[in-house]
Design a protein around this motif. Structure first.
Motif, PDB file in Angstrom:
ATOM      1  N   VAL A  21      -4.320   1.191   3.850  1.00  0.00           N
ATOM      2  CA  VAL A  21      -4.512  -0.200   3.400  1.00  0.00           C
ATOM      3  C   VAL A  21      -5.849  -0.425   2.708  1.00  0.00           C
ATOM      4  O   VAL A  21      -6.032  -1.435   2.033  1.00  0.00           O
ATOM      5  N   THR A  56     -10.055   1.915  15.113  1.00  0.00           N
ATOM      6  CA  THR A  56      -8.746   1.419  14.730  1.00  0.00           C
ATOM      7  C   THR A  56      -8.215   2.261  13.559  1.00  0.00           C
ATOM      8  O   THR A  56      -8.983   2.780  12.746  1.00  0.00           O
ATOM      9  N   TRP A  60      -6.619 -22.899   5.804  1.00  0.00           N
ATOM     10  CA  TRP A  60      -5.926 -21.955   6.686  1.00  0.00           C
ATOM     11  C   TRP A  60      -4.638 -21.365   6.133  1.00  0.00           C
ATOM     12  O   TRP A  60      -3.918 -20.688   6.855  1.00  0.00           O
ATOM     13  N   LYS A 102      -4.840  -7.018   4.335  1.00  0.00           N
ATOM     14  CA  LYS A 102      -5.374  -6.936   2.969  1.00  0.00           C
ATOM     15  C   LYS A 102      -4.377  -6.265   2.026  1.00  0.00           C
ATOM     16  O   LYS A 102      -4.298  -6.611   0.865  1.00  0.00           O
ATOM     17  N   ARG A 103      -3.661  -5.282   2.536  1.00  0.00           N
ATOM     18  CA  ARG A 103      -2.719  -4.547   1.662  1.00  0.00           C
ATOM     19  C   ARG A 103      -1.675  -3.846   2.532  1.00  0.00           C
ATOM     20  O   ARG A 103      -1.696  -2.633   2.694  1.00  0.00           O
ATOM     21  N   HIS A 150       2.093  -4.542   8.426  1.00  0.00           N
ATOM     22  CA  HIS A 150       3.107  -4.010   7.509  1.00  0.00           C
ATOM     23  C   HIS A 150       4.368  -4.883   7.613  1.00  0.00           C
ATOM     24  O   HIS A 150       4.685  -5.399   8.682  1.00  0.00           O
ATOM     25  N   SER A 163       0.832  -1.203   0.000  1.00  0.00           N
ATOM     26  CA  SER A 163       0.000   0.000   0.000  1.00  0.00           C
ATOM     27  C   SER A 163       0.870   1.258   0.000  1.00  0.00           C
ATOM     28  O   SER A 163       0.471   2.295  -0.522  1.00  0.00           O
ATOM     29  N   LEU A 205      -8.912 -10.799  16.843  1.00  0.00           N
ATOM     30  CA  LEU A 205      -8.905 -10.445  15.414  1.00  0.00           C
ATOM     31  C   LEU A 205      -9.840 -11.337  14.607  1.00  0.00           C
ATOM     32  O   LEU A 205     -10.454 -10.899  13.647  1.00  0.00           O
ATOM     33  N   ARG A 247      -5.627  -7.665  11.013  1.00  0.00           N
ATOM     34  CA  ARG A 247      -6.481  -8.318  10.007  1.00  0.00           C
ATOM     35  C   ARG A 247      -6.850  -7.357   8.878  1.00  0.00           C
ATOM     36  O   ARG A 247      -6.818  -7.728   7.708  1.00  0.00           O
ATOM     37  N   VAL A 248      -7.185  -6.134   9.239  1.00  0.00           N
ATOM     38  CA  VAL A 248      -7.538  -5.146   8.210  1.00  0.00           C
ATOM     39  C   VAL A 248      -6.297  -4.808   7.381  1.00  0.00           C
ATOM     40  O   VAL A 248      -6.348  -4.727   6.155  1.00  0.00           O
ATOM     41  N   GLN A 249      -5.168  -4.649   8.057  1.00  0.00           N
ATOM     42  CA  GLN A 249      -3.943  -4.276   7.335  1.00  0.00           C
ATOM     43  C   GLN A 249      -3.448  -5.374   6.417  1.00  0.00           C
ATOM     44  O   GLN A 249      -2.789  -5.110   5.414  1.00  0.00           O
ATOM     45  N   ALA A 275      -3.983   0.412  18.665  1.00  0.00           N
ATOM     46  CA  ALA A 275      -5.147   0.760  17.832  1.00  0.00           C
ATOM     47  C   ALA A 275      -4.883   0.577  16.342  1.00  0.00           C
ATOM     48  O   ALA A 275      -5.298   1.371  15.513  1.00  0.00           O
ATOM     49  N   GLN A 276      -4.119  -0.457  16.008  1.00  0.00           N
ATOM     50  CA  GLN A 276      -4.018  -0.862  14.597  1.00  0.00           C
ATOM     51  C   GLN A 276      -4.654  -2.244  14.520  1.00  0.00           C
ATOM     52  O   GLN A 276      -4.678  -2.982  15.502  1.00  0.00           O
ATOM     53  N   ASN A 277      -5.123  -2.610  13.357  1.00  0.00           N
ATOM     54  CA  ASN A 277      -5.764  -3.907  13.224  1.00  0.00           C
ATOM     55  C   ASN A 277      -5.030  -4.753  12.186  1.00  0.00           C
ATOM     56  O   ASN A 277      -5.035  -4.441  10.996  1.00  0.00           O
ATOM     57  N   PRO A 314       2.943   5.517  -2.671  1.00  0.00           N
ATOM     58  CA  PRO A 314       3.468   6.609  -1.833  1.00  0.00           C
ATOM     59  C   PRO A 314       4.755   6.219  -1.108  1.00  0.00           C
ATOM     60  O   PRO A 314       4.863   5.103  -0.591  1.00  0.00           O
ATOM     61  N   GLU A 361      -6.883   2.201  10.702  1.00  0.00           N
ATOM     62  CA  GLU A 361      -7.160   2.055   9.261  1.00  0.00           C
ATOM     63  C   GLU A 361      -8.412   2.820   8.856  1.00  0.00           C
ATOM     64  O   GLU A 361      -8.569   3.204   7.702  1.00  0.00           O
TER      65      GLU A 361
END
Ligand code: SF4
Lengths: 337, 270
Positions: B105, B147, A204, A53-54, A107, A5, A282, A49-51, A45-47, A30, B149
């Motif tokens: 992301v 969160t 899995w 993705k990219r 990341h 990303s 997660l 699972r969401v990250q 406060a980062q996730n 970027p 993102e």
């Protein structure tokens, strides 16, 4: 090929040729400067699972603890076992992987100061005198992952070529072996390939190359003279697990020459309780974690009875294919690659 | 659910109109507008105002679960042309030096850039960056309830070294934002979709309320019940296995231990 990303670049490493190379390869995303990688990688406060993705790629320097003693029971060496991590996180997405519970961010962090790693590895080898030493490079990622950006294999094969008494284990689920095949095989560099039954992989092991590609890659490496090791972990309990492993063993040992194998190991489904709790948060919708609630000595695990029975059964099957002298039990599991 | 935090009503107008939002009734210290899964708060200028507005919305929507947050506004920039929009991928608070890196992301289509949050309107534009007066405080406050993102800042360039901040008019601010609705609406949709997926994963079991009323559960037992029901939902779907059916038990404790044992004994089928 992972689509990052963004690139995050620590100020002190921007001018390194290795970094300039990566910047050129990733010109269309970027480029974001940071002072220290922890500013991006560590905040709460980062996730993950969401990250996942990219994820972005962080280019950083590692200043200390570059070479660390391997945890007890890890790997095939006994004394003088160490690990080092040039890369944190992995492009594959195995649901059982402990990295998801260990890091807040998905990341990738690539430590680009290979020369400092080399220096510390050489010092560690020298400290061991004539005794063999063992270095594991796949503890916090897949060893061959992101090779097209990192050039890690190429660099460190040249390092270990000069230290025949030191063993390097590259642990991987990748089928990208070009960087290895470009080199002459080194007897002290072991390529450890992790395999799971296809049902487990389908359920899995997201983004991991297909079994057929990986076994073909293993065959090529074997033919090129590279010492191959097989890792069967983590052993997960489900209906029909034994029949699946039987099938897996038949396919693998049909393709590879057992006499040329460096080693074979199994590892249990175990992970530190805190990592496990993070992962459950997660993935509250994941069946793999929904059956678990047993923790022993700070580890989330299958029950003792299941573990014992599963390992015994698997070993029994394995020993129909391989000699016991090349087998060992890995004390840790759910580990990367 | 997405919360929009915007400093000035003139910047907010195009969004209020586009999403047909209506003013929230009641006595609130900020102007608040609501629409379909959207809230917009007009914070006022500056970091303290932005932080207070976020805090106020957090308190107001406490019961609603995690939300996405988007700060929209005009900003200065060293070299981006006037009217250009960008997402802030690095936000630096000039007063404290602290930096934030909103992860990029999600599949945003707008381009991104650096942003420095200043305490007084910027006139020098020395760095390769945008300049605003709210983003760092907005981000630092929003991160407490969501969160990273799903917390983003989007700015439209209104001033730069050749067109100073003094020349900005109210109508100009409205126009700047209105002209970038082609970038803003997809950004809002992406954040809304992202947070909706995230919220789906964390939906509590539909059995919880019903079972929690059946017996007396202590607070600790309620938490345990939530976890167990969530796991049961994953493994068995809507139907409880017979040995853990609520009808077969007389007490909360008996039910919890039967459910726990059933889950632990369950062998997965792939
Ligand atoms: S288990 Fe290995 S291959 Fe899978 S995600 Fe973790 S490091 Fe990557």
């Amino acid at each position: 090929m992972p689509a990052f990303s963004a690139l995050y670049i620590e100020d002190p490493c921007r001018s390194l040729p290795r970094v300039q190379d990566i910047l050129k390869k990733c010109a269309d995303i970027p480029h974001i400067r940071c002072e220290r990688y922890g500013e991006v990688f560590n905040p709460a406060a980062q996730n993950f699972r969401v990250q996942k993705k990219r994820p972005g790629l962080i280019l950083a320097k590692k200043y200390q603890n570059r070479v660390l003693p391997a945890p007890p029971g890890y790997g095939f060496g006994n004394a003088n076992s160490y690990y080092f991590s040039h890369l944190l996180n992995c492009p594959y997405d195995c649901r059982y992987c402990f990295l998801q519970g260990m890091y807040r961010s998905a990341h990738y962090v690539l430590f680009v100061n290979y020369e400092d790693f080399e220096k510390e590895i050489a010092e560690t080898i020298e400290k061991c005198g004539d005794a063999p030493s063992y270095f594991y490079a796949g503890y916090d990622s897949d060893s061959l992952a992101l090779e097209q950006y990192s050039g890690f294999v190429n660099y460190f094969l040249n390092v270990f070529k000069n230290f025949p008494q030191a063993y390097l284990e590259l642990r991987t689920k990748s089928a990208q072996i070009r960087s290895l095949l470009r080199h002459e095989a080194l007897p002290n560099v072991v390529i450890a390939l992790s395999f799971s039954p296809e049902t487990v992989a389908a359920q899995w092991e997201d983004r991991v190359p297909a079994f057929s590609k990986r076994i073909a890659a293993a065959k090529k490496l074997e033919e090129a003279g590279w010492p191959i090791a097989l890792r069967f972990e983590p052993l997960i309990d489900y209906k029909g697990v034994q029949a699946d492993y039987q099938q897996l063993f038949i396919r693998i040992f049909d393709a590879l020459d057992v006499n040329k194998l460096h080693s074979v190991s199994t590892g249990l489904f175990r992970m530190p309780k805190t990592y496990f709790q993070n992962i459950v948060k997660l993935y509250p919708d994941e069946a793999l974690f929904a059956t678990h609630d047993e923790t022993r000595q700070g580890m989330a695990a299958h029950s003792k009875e299941i573990e014992t029975a599963q390992r015994r059964n698997l070993e029994k099957m394995l020993f129909d294919f391989i000699p016991q002298r090349i087998y060992y039990r890995c004390a840790l599991a759910c580990e990367p690659a | 659910m997405l919360h929009l935090v915007i400093a000035l009503i003139h910047e907010a107008k195009p969004l209020i109109a586009h999403y047909r939002m209506s003013s929230l009734r009641g006595n609130h210290p900020f102007k608040i507008y609501t629409g379909d899964a959207l809230t917009l708060i007009v914070s006022g200028i500056g970091k303290p105002a932005a932080a207070s507005a976020v805090g106020y919305l957090q308190a107001l929507s406490r019961e609603n679960g995690p939300a996405a947050w988007l700060n929209i506004g005009i900003a200065g920039h060293q070299h981006f042309r006037r009217g250009q929009g960008f997402i802030a991928h690095r936000i630096q608070d000039r007063a404290t030096g602290r930096c934030y890196y909103p992860p990029q992301v999600l599949p945003f289509s707008a381009s991104s850039g650096n942003l420095i949050t200043v305490d007084r309107a910027e006139r020098h534009y020395e760095e390769d960056s945008g300049y605003d007066m709210e983003a760092s405080a907005f981000y630092n406050a929003a991160i407490r309830s969501s969160t990273a993102e799903f917390i983003q800042s989007y700015k439209v360039v209104s001033d730069h070294p050749q067109a100073s901040v003094e020349k900005i008019t109210k109508a100009g601010a409205t126009q700047n934002i209105a002209a970038r609705m082609d970038e803003i609406t997809p950004l809002i949709s992406t954040l809304q979709n992202g947070i909706a997926d995230y919220r789906k994963i964390h939906v509590p079991s539909p059995h919880f309320d019903h079972i929690a009323q059946r017996w007396h559960f202590s607070e600790t037992q309620k938490i345990q019940l939530q976890h167990l029901l969530r796991r049961a939902q994953v493994l068995f779907g809507a139907q409880f296995p017979i040995q853990a059916a609520p009808e077969s038990h007389k007490t909360a404790k008996g039910f919890l231990s039967a459910l726990s044992e059933t889950l632990a004994a369950h062998q997965l089928s792939l």
